[in-house]
Design a protein around this motif. Structure first.
Motif, PDB file in Angstrom:
ATOM      1  N   ARG A   1     -52.278  24.718   4.711  1.00 41.99           N
ATOM      2  CA  ARG A   1     -53.244  25.743   5.096  1.00 41.99           C
ATOM      3  C   ARG A   1     -54.264  25.142   6.028  1.00 41.99           C
ATOM      4  O   ARG A   1     -54.460  23.928   6.037  1.00 41.99           O
ATOM      5  CB  ARG A   1     -53.929  26.288   3.846  1.00 41.99           C
TER       6      ARG A   1
ATOM      7  N   GLY B   1     -59.058  29.996   6.187  1.00 44.73           N
ATOM      8  CA  GLY B   1     -58.783  31.163   5.365  1.00 44.73           C
ATOM      9  C   GLY B   1     -60.031  32.003   5.150  1.00 44.73           C
ATOM     10  O   GLY B   1     -61.157  31.563   5.412  1.00 44.73           O
TER      11      GLY B   1
ATOM     12  N   TYR C   1     -54.868  32.815   4.033  1.00 51.28           N
ATOM     13  CA  TYR C   1     -54.771  31.830   5.117  1.00 51.28           C
ATOM     14  C   TYR C   1     -53.725  32.342   6.100  1.00 51.28           C
ATOM     15  O   TYR C   1     -52.525  32.242   5.824  1.00 51.28           O
ATOM     16  CB  TYR C   1     -54.341  30.474   4.588  1.00 51.28           C
TER      17      TYR C   1
END
Ligand SMILES: [Zn+2]
Ligand SMILES: [Zn+2]
Length: 478
Positions: A298, A301, A475
């Protein structure tokens, strides 16, 4: 270039294997990986691999032969996977087109071999024919951060491609992408070049213009040529990039990687020359260790937060020195957050939380509600970031904007807490449900303006906040 999937142990090559290999080396092929199919062929395959240092192999039971996969044979797969030139478990997978073995059995044998790969820390070569959904479901289930795999002869849809890429897949293309009726151009265009490998799947899938003839590794450049056209990239770059990718994926020798990196700046002819020079030393070279891809990687987000806030107050009457405490439980809170992941184990969160204390009104302490706004910055230390469910500790500081008994105050505080979150990979990014228990301690107390508890004398109110937060974060893919 590296032919990452060629069945050159097949009987079609029994008469001229040496000449066929010579043509491959002359064409600039640096290495060939032979996947295995049937246990009956393991020994023949091994003898071919031992005949040339440029040939590597996979070991595994093909879905066609799932009927043969007894525990004894699976043990043999695991044992022989430790042989020196075995670089992968494969090819394994599902084949519902030929359907030589019952589906449930195929799935079971596939899963068992995926687990051999995880135990032995080997990458997996996956065969998939007309079984997209089941292959993906099993991979999604088995991917715990330790599975490194390539979908060979990729011929599925963009949707399947995206799901596979999210799981960290490498994608290998073969001669069928050169066919006139191929519908794979869009899929190739959407596959990041650094995830692509090339293969012939010899003796089948012969690329144009040799279609109709027996396929062999010397033709693998035609597959790269097609990829170069679709990606509008020079062929030399595709050859080098796919070689680097395959060398890292199969942990082939450093010699090939160095030669390929070097060749990014020189011509294709020089590429084969350089790598041939390096090849003799390849056994002395160290293996390239590569970190498996985090399936739940990730970057940025966004989050929504809801939960409850419990305020604990200790009240000190300044004149009498009398102390007492009271609490307001279960106040609603809601807010927004921005997330940034620096490394797998460390995330940062900036958040804004709004919480209203109506209980001062219902308890008849004060005619208007108190309001608390938390602007916080926190670091989250994640214990196990590659698992579907992750545990973390968090700490940071907040600025708390209060309107208490109609007076505005600003307090600085520190906060800490613990929590857990889940990772759900979807087609539109990573979705993360999260739960967190956090305590926020202001450094300073506030003055009670109206002597609520102390008759006519002023009071000092110390507070801390216990926040139970539930949220969902998104994300997006970049
Ligand atoms: Zn296959
Ligand atoms: Zn194959």
């Amino acid at each position: 270039m590296i032919d990452t999937h060629a069945h050159i142990d097949a009987e079609q090559f029994d008469d001229d294997r040496a000449e066929m290999l010579e043509r491959a080396w002359t064409a600039g092929v640096e290495a060939i990986v032979i996947p295995s199919i049937a246990p009956s062929g393991f020994d023949k395959l091994q003898s071919i691999v031992e005949s040339d240092k440029r040939i590597y192999r996979g070991i595994g039971i093909h879905p066609h032969n799932a009927n043969e996969a007894t525990d004894v044979l699976l043990e043999r797969v695991e044992k022989e996977s430790k042989l020196e030139r075995v670089v992968a478990i494969g090819e394994i997978g599902l084949d519902y087109y030929y359907d030589f073995a019952p589906k449930d059995l195929q799935k079971d044998v596939f899963r068992k071999q995926l687990n051999i790969a995880k135990r032995q820390e080997l990458p997996v070569i996956i065969h998939n024919r007309d079984s997209d959904e089941d292959v993906l479901a099993i991979l999604e289930d088995e991917q715990d951060g330790n599975l490194k795999f390539v979908l060979h002869c990729f011929s599925s849809s963009i949707d399947i491609l995206n799901r596979a890429l999210t799981l960290g897949a490498h994608i290998s293309f073969t001669g069928n992408i050169t066919y006139k009726n191929s519908t794979l151009a869009e899929v190739i265009a959407r596959t990041p070049i650094e995830r692509i490998m090339i293969e012939t799947d010899s003796p089948y899938m012969t690329p144009v213009p040799n279609r109709g003839k027996r396929n062999e590794p010397s033709f693998v450049g035609l597959v790269a040529q097609k990829i170069a056209e679709i990606h509008s990239t020079p062929i030399d770059k595709v050859l080098s990039m796919t070689s680097i990718t395959a060398s890292k994926f199969f942990r082939l020798t450093l010699g090939i990687v160095l030669a390929s990196i070097f060749s990014l700046s020189i011509s294709g002819t020089a590429l084969s020359q350089t790598s041939r020079d390096n090849r003799d030393n390849e056994n002395e070279e160290e293996e390239m260790e590569t970190e498996p891809v985090n399936p739940y990687a990730r970057t940025f987000g966004f989050g929504l937060i809801m939960g409850t806030n419990t305020i604990v107050e200790s009240i000190e009457c300044l004149e009498t020195g009398k102390r007492e405490s009271r609490s307001y439980e279960g106040l609603l809170l809601y807010g927004l957050s921005l997330e940034y992941c620096l490394i797998d184990h460390l995330q940062f969160e900036a958040s804004y939380i709004y919480s209203v204390n109506n209980k001062v009104v219902t308890d008849k302490i004060w005619p208007t509600p108190n309001v608390h706004q938390f602007v916080s910055l926190a670091a989250r230390f994640v214990a196990n970031p590659r698992k579907p469910v992750c545990f973390f500790a968090t700490g940071g500081s907040s600025i708390i904007l209060n309107r208490i008994f109609d007076q505005n105050t600003v307090q600085n505080s520190f906060n800490f807490g613990i929590g857990l979150y889940g990772n759900i990979n979807t087609g539109f990014g990573l979705i993360v449900p999260i739960a967190e228990l956090k305590f926020d301690f202001p450094f300073t107390s506030t003055q009670d303006p109206q002597e609520i508890k102390c008759g006519n004398s002023p009071a000092d109110i110390g507070r801390f906040y216990s926040l139970v937060k539930f949220g969902v974060q998104w994300y997006p893919k970049f």
